[in-house]
Write a protein that holds these residues in place. Structure first.
Motif, short mmCIF file in Angstrom:
data_model
loop_
_atom_site.label_atom_id
_atom_site.label_comp_id
_atom_site.label_asym_id
_atom_site.label_seq_id
_atom_site.Cartn_x
_atom_site.Cartn_y
_atom_site.Cartn_z
N UNK A 1 0.86 -1.18 0.00
CA UNK A 1 0.00 0.00 0.00
C UNK A 1 0.90 1.24 0.00
N UNK A 2 0.46 2.29 -0.69
CA UNK A 2 1.24 3.52 -0.80
C UNK A 2 0.43 4.70 -0.28
N UNK A 3 1.08 5.54 0.51
CA UNK A 3 0.46 6.76 1.02
C UNK A 3 1.37 7.95 0.68
N UNK B 1 -3.91 4.70 5.84
CA UNK B 1 -4.49 5.96 5.37
C UNK B 1 -4.81 6.89 6.55
N UNK B 2 -5.31 6.33 7.64
CA UNK B 2 -5.59 7.16 8.83
C UNK B 2 -4.30 7.71 9.42
N UNK C 1 6.33 13.12 0.00
CA UNK C 1 6.90 11.77 -0.06
C UNK C 1 5.81 10.77 -0.42
N UNK C 2 6.10 9.92 -1.41
CA UNK C 2 5.24 8.79 -1.72
C UNK C 2 5.87 7.57 -1.04
N UNK C 3 5.20 7.09 -0.01
CA UNK C 3 5.78 6.04 0.84
C UNK C 3 5.03 4.73 0.61
#
Length: 233
Positions: free
Chosen positions: A18-20, A201-202, A163-165
């Motif tokens: 998953x990416x946030x 996401x939270x 930042x795309x983590x």
């Protein structure tokens, strides 16, 4: 959470990704916060549960905390270790926790070990626009008698400067739980994947709400707020 087929049969390993997107933290700001926290720790009172393993702001700072649970039915010992190299110019940080029950029914299934390692040199390299590091800057493992979870976290620069983590996790069964993992994943895999994604996401939303405000504060004000948070008014 998906299964990877191998030779016509599924592996007994479940994978999640998953990416946030996170608000960035400037390197100098992080380093100044670490120095401020290190200075605060020097003047904070400690108790008998904490052991200072090493304390050198130029080299390494390491602490160990031992907590005993005196529950007569399920006595346990929790050992946590925290380390940093170094406070003046942070390069690496690590955290480990080991829970060891000492009695009670099925005590062997109530313990476990968690480890987390952050290579800040690789993190800053990954968030820049140069060559990406070959290994994940942040990695961790959670080991239980019945399962093992391995996690890696890799940041990349987004076009807008954030930042795309990407978080990757791998779950594998151990001991008697190994042959049961495919069945558990088939039944609960989609629900578990959704729950993990929602939790990330939270966490990202909370980060993006709180961190930019902290980054905007000047060093003196931030240091005063940290002191009040740790030592009281």
């Amino acid at each position: 959470m998906t299964w990877r087929p191998a030779s016509g049969r599924p592996r007994r390993t479940a994978r999640f990704r998953h990416t946030v997107t996170l608000a960035p933290v400037p390197r100098r700001r992080l380093e100044s916060c670490v120095v401020a926290l290190h200075d605060l720790a020097e003047v904070t009172d400690t108790d008998q549960c904490l052991t200072v393993v090493s304390w050198d702001r130029r080299r390494e700072t390491a602490l160990e905390v031992v907590t005993l649970d005196g529950d007569p039915d399920r006595p346990a010992r929790l050992v946590c270790a925290l380390g940093l190299t170094s406070a003046e110019r942070p390069r690496e940080a690590w955290l480990s926790a080991t829970l060891r029950p000492s009695g009670g029914k099925r005590a062997e299934y109530l313990g476990g070990t968690g480890r987390l390692h952050l290579d800040l040199g690789r993190w800053w390299q990954a968030t820049g626009h140069g060559r990406h590091p070959s290994r994940a800057p942040l990695s961790g493992t959670l080991t239980h008698p019945l399962a093992r979870v391995s996690v890696t976290v890799v940041p990349r620069p987004a076009p807008d400067g954030r930042w795309r983590v990407t978080v990757r996790a791998r779950l594998s069964g151990r001991s008697v739980a190994r042959p049961l993992l495919p069945l558990a994943t088939a039944v609960l895999g989609r629900r578990a994947r959704r729950a993990c994604a929602e939790a990330l996401d939270r966490a990202a939303a909370a980060w993006n709400t709180q961190v930019p405000e902290l980054v905007r504060k000047d060093g003196e004000r931030l240091g005063a707020e940290l002191a009040e948070a740790f030592l009281g008014p």
